[in-house]
Design a protein around this motif. Structure first.
Motif, PDB file in Angstrom:
ATOM      1  N   SER A 408     -13.901  -4.306   4.406  1.00  4.69           N
ATOM      2  CA  SER A 408     -13.873  -4.713   5.308  1.00  4.69           C
ATOM      3  C   SER A 408     -14.780  -5.598   5.869  1.00  4.69           C
ATOM      4  N   SER A 409     -14.845  -6.420   7.233  1.00  7.51           N
ATOM      5  CA  SER A 409     -15.700  -7.334   7.754  1.00  7.51           C
ATOM      6  C   SER A 409     -15.458  -8.360   7.235  1.00  7.51           C
ATOM      7  N   MET A 410     -15.959  -9.646   6.775  1.00  7.89           N
ATOM      8  CA  MET A 410     -15.454 -10.891   6.389  1.00  7.89           C
ATOM      9  C   MET A 410     -15.156 -11.068   5.087  1.00  7.89           C
ATOM     10  N   ASP A 461     -23.318  -7.132   2.980  1.00  8.51           N
ATOM     11  CA  ASP A 461     -24.304  -5.609   3.211  1.00  8.51           C
ATOM     12  C   ASP A 461     -24.574  -4.763   3.667  1.00  8.51           C
ATOM     13  N   VAL A 462     -23.996  -4.736   4.511  1.00  4.12           N
ATOM     14  CA  VAL A 462     -24.005  -3.458   5.488  1.00  4.12           C
ATOM     15  C   VAL A 462     -22.896  -2.060   4.668  1.00  4.12           C
ATOM     16  N   ALA A 463     -22.112  -3.193   4.540  1.00  7.71           N
ATOM     17  CA  ALA A 463     -20.975  -2.717   4.476  1.00  7.71           C
ATOM     18  C   ALA A 463     -21.731  -1.529   2.355  1.00  7.71           C
ATOM     19  N   LEU A 464     -22.381  -2.774   2.285  1.00  3.33           N
ATOM     20  CA  LEU A 464     -23.185  -1.654   0.953  1.00  3.33           C
ATOM     21  C   LEU A 464     -24.358  -0.376   1.212  1.00  3.33           C
ATOM     22  N   ASP A 487     -24.639 -11.257   0.821  1.00  2.44           N
ATOM     23  CA  ASP A 487     -25.804 -10.550   1.768  1.00  2.44           C
ATOM     24  C   ASP A 487     -26.057 -11.323   2.457  1.00  2.44           C
ATOM     25  N   ASN A 488     -25.687 -11.522   3.621  1.00  2.00           N
ATOM     26  CA  ASN A 488     -26.297 -12.222   4.874  1.00  2.00           C
ATOM     27  C   ASN A 488     -26.992 -11.820   5.828  1.00  2.00           C
ATOM     28  N   ASP A 489     -27.670 -10.865   4.958  1.00  5.87           N
ATOM     29  CA  ASP A 489     -28.431  -9.706   6.087  1.00  5.87           C
ATOM     30  C   ASP A 489     -28.208  -9.727   7.130  1.00  5.87           C
ATOM     31  N   GLY A 491     -24.847  -7.900  10.180  1.00  9.89           N
ATOM     32  CA  GLY A 491     -22.663  -8.584   9.953  1.00  9.89           C
ATOM     33  C   GLY A 491     -22.494  -9.582  10.364  1.00  9.89           C
ATOM     34  N   GLY A 492     -22.868 -10.240   9.142  1.00 10.10           N
ATOM     35  CA  GLY A 492     -21.898 -11.888  10.081  1.00 10.10           C
ATOM     36  C   GLY A 492     -20.917 -12.211  10.284  1.00 10.10           C
ATOM     37  N   ILE A 493     -19.258 -11.383  10.459  1.00  8.64           N
ATOM     38  CA  ILE A 493     -18.184 -11.123  11.424  1.00  8.64           C
ATOM     39  C   ILE A 493     -18.866 -11.920  13.149  1.00  8.64           C
TER      40      ILE A 493
HETATM   41  C1  LIG Z   1     -18.151   2.887   9.753  1.00  8.74           C
HETATM   42  C2  LIG Z   1     -17.714   1.503  10.890  1.00  8.74           C
HETATM   43  N1  LIG Z   1     -18.994   1.282  11.336  1.00  8.74           N
HETATM   44  C3  LIG Z   1     -18.892  -0.034  11.902  1.00  8.74           C
HETATM   45  C4  LIG Z   1     -18.081  -0.810  12.073  1.00  8.74           C
HETATM   46  C5  LIG Z   1     -18.144  -2.175  13.077  1.00  8.74           C
HETATM   47  N2  LIG Z   1     -18.075  -2.663  12.053  1.00  8.74           N
HETATM   48  C6  LIG Z   1     -17.220  -4.027  11.534  1.00  8.74           C
HETATM   49  S1  LIG Z   1     -18.102  -5.568  10.743  1.00  8.74           S
HETATM   50  C7  LIG Z   1     -19.484  -5.056  10.599  1.00  8.74           C
HETATM   51  C8  LIG Z   1     -20.427  -5.565  10.167  1.00  8.74           C
HETATM   52  C9  LIG Z   1     -19.879  -5.139   8.331  1.00  8.74           C
HETATM   53  O1  LIG Z   1     -21.203  -6.115   7.644  1.00  8.74           O
HETATM   54  P1  LIG Z   1     -21.229  -6.357   5.860  1.00  8.74           P
HETATM   55  O2  LIG Z   1     -20.486  -4.871   5.509  1.00  8.74           O
HETATM   56  O3  LIG Z   1     -22.902  -6.945   5.938  1.00  8.74           O
HETATM   57  O4  LIG Z   1     -20.477  -7.602   6.804  1.00  8.74           O
HETATM   58  P2  LIG Z   1     -20.412  -9.537   7.123  1.00  8.74           P
HETATM   59  O5  LIG Z   1     -19.729  -9.019   8.572  1.00  8.74           O
HETATM   60  O6  LIG Z   1     -21.581  -9.822   7.072  1.00  8.74           O
HETATM   61  O7  LIG Z   1     -19.005 -10.272   6.190  1.00  8.74           O
HETATM   62  C10 LIG Z   1     -20.013  -3.408  11.494  1.00  8.74           C
HETATM   63  C11 LIG Z   1     -21.291  -2.560  11.279  1.00  8.74           C
HETATM   64  C12 LIG Z   1     -16.947  -0.371  11.082  1.00  8.74           C
HETATM   65  N3  LIG Z   1     -15.981  -1.342  10.633  1.00  8.74           N
HETATM   66  N4  LIG Z   1     -16.849   0.564  10.443  1.00  8.74           N
END
Ligand SMILES: Cc1ncc(C[n+]2csc(CCOP(=O)(O)OP(=O)(O)O)c2C)c(N)n1
Ligand SMILES: [Mg+2]
Length: 578
Positions: A408-410, A461-464, A487-489, A491-493
């Protein structure tokens, strides 16, 4: 009640799970669960994987169930161990994945009295479990053993039928927990049914096709030839994507398929609908008369808004064989509880040779080609690896037999925006029931344990970091997996949202930079680590990881601000080109 009774009962239960098609069990360690875990892992027909952390173990089981289409059993001990299953159970409920959640508990007389590791496990997962049952212990009489066989069947068929999902059985287990003697071969009552059949079979779990419904739909398609097919996540039927593609081609209608639908393929596929529909004029000029919706609603916000904004002149029909009601805007006028593949296959046979609305498909395919060209120009003009570039590269390079798991995310959004249409795309899976970023590593390892070809995970990176413990599967289970880490350090979204303007509080509490050196994570959990910064080395690293017999972390550093600017440049270039 003796240990012999416990083990005779549980052996019959495990045997019956196998007869119902269960092939995998994910265990986690503990004491109270001893009879349950030993009975399952000693059935040689079940493949057992061991997981230290129940949260990871449950997501691993979810990945296995998604990739294999079979219900997967999870078994853990009492207390917070069982509570750690909750995120995966919720995702399985929302995404409609069959799981058998088997938790060990103390007998009733030891509850609410300060006995160790004892919490209230009755209906622990609330409405996220399709069915809960409290399994009390009882001597292994023939009646009791037969009842356990019936119970196992009921658990399996309940997990699979209608709206699939998790069922929860909570087992009271009494000491002694270990059997000090060999288990006799004979079963009280004589064992299961002849020929390896389940005690209870339950045929006809997919809704049958109603001929009247098919006639209605064929009639609508004739009256409303300017139709579009919108396909979202539909993981349960790997043949659906190809069926949708041939139907759309025959009918001469555009096919807007998210990669998780398996339908981004064939000459009617419109791969770049997300970028195209960002221009409201584009969608306004192409108001369809009929929308056929298949699977979950796609992630793309412009597509969702376009669908929601269509007036009542447009008939929206959503296939809903799993009772998911995927329609937050209330736009669908009909929800069809029918298998979409069988319906489109039957509809395709009734279509005329020539499309009824000449030129309609071309109103979409021309701009889609222009969008693809504009995207390639913008991405190609930059020598460095960007997040969109990685998604586009994976879309081109992954072999058809590969499976891509997308976080999930970007990552899920970039795959939707930048994946091209291909004759035979790889399978794409994602945890999009609750859109969580949790459990993604473990899910991908579960997929890797069941998928026929190589498995790639695209993750931020946050998901990892959220599921970094899931990397243990690399060492403990020896599973190969190619992890592409963007890895954009942080949550880039969130940089795409208004909150990005909130200064230091945004940066610390929403973007959450962490400065982790992921080479250490790879070393700790025994993964190969490759750091790449340009397209050519990325391709080479991906090829190596796909061929490797161990897990690899392909690490790409990107920048959150630059990523937003690049996406905006792409959208602008598409608008200009169309
Ligand atoms: C369990 C959970 N906690 C919080 C969120 C809210 N959330 C959505 S995207 C995100 C950041 C994800 O960051 P990353 O994995 O680095 O992806 P990026 O946004 O950089 O593409 C968060 C904390 C979520 N979706 N699920
Ligand atoms: Mg990130």
């Amino acid at each position: 009640m003796t240990a012999l009774d416990t083990y005779l009962n549980l052996r019959a239960f495990a045997d019956e799970l196998v007869r119902c098609g269960v092939r995998e069990v994910c265990t986690s360690p503990g004491s109270r669960s001893t009879p349950l875990v030993l009975s399952l892992v000693r059935d040689a027909r079940l493949r057992a994987t061991s997981h230290l952390d129940e949260r990871s173990g449950a997501f691993f089981g979810l990945g296995l169930a998604k990739a294999s289409g079979r219900p997967v059993a999870l078994a853990c001990t009492s207390g917070t161990a069982a509570a750690n299953y909750a995120p995966a159970v919720i995702e399985a409920y929302e995404a409609r994945v069959p799981l058998l959640v088997l938790t060990a508990d103390r007998p009733p007389e030891l509850r609410e009295l300060g006995a160790g590791q004892t919490i209230d496990q009755i209906k622990l997962y609330g409405s996220a479990a399709k069915w809960f049952f409290q399994v009390d212990d009882h001597p292994a009489t023939p009646e009791r053993v037969r009842w356990l066989r019936q119970l196992a069947c009921r658990a399996c068929w309940t997990a699979l039928e209608g709206r699939p999902g998790p069922v929860h059985l909570n087992f009271s287990l009494r000491e002694p927990l270990v059997l000090g003697e060999p288990l006799p071969a004979d079963e009280p009552g004589g064992g299961g049914r002849a020929g390896g059949r389940p005690w209870v079979t339950r045929p006809g779990r997919t809704p049958a096709l109603d001929p009247a419904v098919l006639d209605d739909l064929a009639g609508e398609l004739e009256r409303r030839p300017r139709a579009v097919v919108v396909a979202g996540r539909a993981e349960r039927d790997p043949r659906l994507g190809a069926a949708l593609a041939s139907f759309a081609e025959r009918a001469g209608v555009p096919l807007l398929g998210e990669p998780t639908s398996g339908a981004r393929r064939g000459p009617a596929a419109i791969a770049h609908y997300d970028a195209l529909l960002r221009d409201p004029a584009f969608g306004a000029a192409r108001r369809p008369e009929l929308v056929l919706r298949i699977g979950d609603l796609p992630t793309s916000k412009p597509l969702r808004q376009w669908l929601h904004g269509l007036d009542e002149e447009t008939l929206q029909v959503a296939f809903d064989p799993e009772n998911a009601w995927q329609d937050p805007a209330g736009a669908a006028a009909t929800l069809l509880p029918a298998d979409p593949r069988r319906v489109v296959e039957a509809l395709a046979e009734r279509l005329p040779r020539k499309p009824r609305a000449p030129g309609w498909l071309e109103e979409w395919t021309g701009p889609d080609r222009a969008a693809a060209g504009a995207i390639a120009d913008v991405l190609g003009a930059r020598p460095e690896l960007s997040e969109p570039r990685i998604a586009a590269e994976l879309g081109v390079r992954l072999p058809p037999e590969a499976t891509l798991v997308v976080a999930s995310s970007m990552p899920i959004r970039d795959v939707e925006t930048f994946f091209p249409a291909r004759p035979a795309p790889p399978r794409v899976l994602a945890n999009r029931g609750a859109n969580g970023i949790d459990g993604t590593i473990s899910t991908a390892f579960g997929v890797a344990a069941a998928a026929p070809g190589p498995v790639v995970l695209l993750i931020g990176d946050v998901a990892l970091l959220h599921d970094v413990g899931g990397l243990l599967a690399a060492r403990r289970l020896g599973l190969p997996l190619a992890i592409v880490l963007l890895d954009n350090d942080g949550g880039g979204i969130f940089h795409f949202l208004p909150v990005a303007g909130e200064g230091a509080a945004f940066e610390e509490h929403v973007a959450t930079p962490h400065g982790t050196d992921f080479a250490h994570a790879a070393a700790l959990y025994g993964l190969a680590h490759e750091r790449v910064a340009a397209p050519e080395p990325f391709r080479a690293a991906l090829d190596r990881a796909l061929a490797a017999d161990r897990a690899t972390l392909i690490h790409v550093r990107t920048d959150r601000e630059e990523n937003v600017a690049l996406h905006r440049a792409v959208w602008e270039a598409v608008r200009a080109a169309v």
